[in-house]
Scaffold this motif. Sequence first.
Motif, mmCIF file in Angstrom:
data_model
loop_
_atom_site.group_PDB
_atom_site.id
_atom_site.type_symbol
_atom_site.label_atom_id
_atom_site.label_comp_id
_atom_site.label_asym_id
_atom_site.label_seq_id
_atom_site.Cartn_x
_atom_site.Cartn_y
_atom_site.Cartn_z
ATOM 1 N N ASP A 143 0.777 -1.179 -0.001
ATOM 2 C CA ASP A 143 -0.077 -0.072 0.159
ATOM 3 C C ASP A 143 0.843 1.314 0.085
ATOM 4 N N SER A 144 2.002 1.061 0.605
ATOM 5 C CA SER A 144 2.910 2.249 0.569
ATOM 6 C C SER A 144 3.299 2.900 -0.869
ATOM 7 N N ALA A 145 3.132 2.075 -1.971
ATOM 8 C CA ALA A 145 3.337 2.466 -3.326
ATOM 9 C C ALA A 145 2.499 3.523 -3.772
ATOM 10 N N MET A 146 1.322 3.588 -3.017
ATOM 11 C CA MET A 146 0.241 4.429 -3.363
ATOM 12 C C MET A 146 0.477 5.866 -2.706
ATOM 13 N N ASN A 147 1.404 6.209 -1.895
ATOM 14 C CA ASN A 147 1.326 7.200 -0.969
ATOM 15 C C ASN A 147 2.596 7.935 -1.387
ATOM 16 N N ALA A 148 2.718 9.289 -1.516
ATOM 17 C CA ALA A 148 3.992 10.035 -1.681
ATOM 18 C C ALA A 148 4.569 9.939 -0.266
ATOM 19 N N GLU A 149 6.111 9.543 -0.620
ATOM 20 C CA GLU A 149 6.904 9.385 0.434
ATOM 21 C C GLU A 149 7.867 10.540 0.295
ATOM 22 N N LEU A 150 8.335 10.917 1.396
ATOM 23 C CA LEU A 150 9.269 12.081 1.547
ATOM 24 C C LEU A 150 10.819 11.385 1.152
ATOM 25 N N VAL A 151 11.439 11.818 0.255
ATOM 26 C CA VAL A 151 12.676 11.378 -0.136
ATOM 27 C C VAL A 151 13.936 12.262 0.559
ATOM 28 N N ILE A 152 13.799 13.651 0.489
ATOM 29 C CA ILE A 152 14.693 14.483 1.036
ATOM 30 C C ILE A 152 14.164 15.620 1.334
ATOM 31 N N GLU A 153 14.849 16.389 2.138
ATOM 32 C CA GLU A 153 14.080 17.680 2.672
ATOM 33 C C GLU A 153 15.378 18.536 3.340
ATOM 34 N N ASP A 154 15.126 19.976 3.312
ATOM 35 C CA ASP A 154 16.238 20.800 3.442
ATOM 36 C C ASP A 154 15.644 21.932 4.100
ATOM 37 N N GLY A 167 14.094 28.918 -2.494
ATOM 38 C CA GLY A 167 14.956 27.820 -2.643
ATOM 39 C C GLY A 167 15.219 27.245 -1.345
ATOM 40 N N SER A 168 16.287 26.109 -1.623
ATOM 41 C CA SER A 168 16.627 25.424 -0.654
ATOM 42 C C SER A 168 18.243 25.726 -0.117
ATOM 43 N N SER A 169 18.601 25.727 1.018
ATOM 44 C CA SER A 169 20.003 26.154 1.504
ATOM 45 C C SER A 169 21.005 25.186 0.304
ATOM 46 N N ARG A 170 20.478 24.080 0.195
ATOM 47 C CA ARG A 170 21.675 23.173 -0.728
ATOM 48 C C ARG A 170 21.728 23.958 -2.198
ATOM 49 N N SER A 171 20.703 24.114 -2.803
ATOM 50 C CA SER A 171 20.648 24.526 -4.075
ATOM 51 C C SER A 171 21.547 26.127 -4.073
ATOM 52 N N ILE A 172 20.999 26.789 -3.311
ATOM 53 C CA ILE A 172 21.900 28.098 -3.188
ATOM 54 C C ILE A 172 23.376 27.995 -3.006
#
Length: 229
Positions: A143-154, A167-172
């Motif tokens: 069932d987890s395949a049907m939910n949007a899972e968090l991959v990465i955050e910043d 923007g994100s700190s990483r991108s800047i």
Amino acid sequence: MAGIGADDEARFVLIDEIDPDAVAARLRGARPGGNFKPAPFSPLGSPRGITRLAMRGLAGTQKIEPTAIPLPEGAPYGRVEIDTDNCTICLSCVSACPAGALQDNPDAPQLLFREDACLQCGICVATCPEKVISLVPQFNLADSAMNAELVIEDEPFHCTGCGKPFGSSRSIERVIDKLSGHSMFSGERQTDMLKMCEDCRVEAMFDKDDRLMDVGERRKPRTTDDYLN
């Protein structure tokens, strides 16, 4: 089908008959063989949704726990693997994804992924400027395949001019690092512009007291009279 315990050899029978009546008789007398058990389900929803219902139903009759079934390369089902150590959350993949499998959060620098929507088209792999995305073909029955899972955050990067997050700190930080050796960003003032939002950046470029883009007085254009005289 083998991933859900179905007997491959029992699923197909070759009928080599010319007479239509003989073909009909063979079809009427056909019986499923092996340990394969049919699973009734209601074919409602999108084609991908119907496929998922059928696979989960068959897995249930075979008493197979919902899991990820490996598929060959090029299959239209699967997930993406992202190198989170080098991902800058630039969200280029989100803009390029035609199926909406890769998603963002409008309120925070986050990258999310919904596996059941992924087509394994590879556009995200080609679009990613950091080359940190790879495809993993599989059919996930969970069932987890049907939910949007968090991959990465910043953490969001805040404009040094007005304090607005953009923007994100990483991108800047990655942009500043990439442009640090460029002649147009050799000075501290020019580099500081990269830390500003789009509004403050424009104001800084045309500030009357400190015009970053000022190249001095333009030379007077030469005319034919200048050469004749």
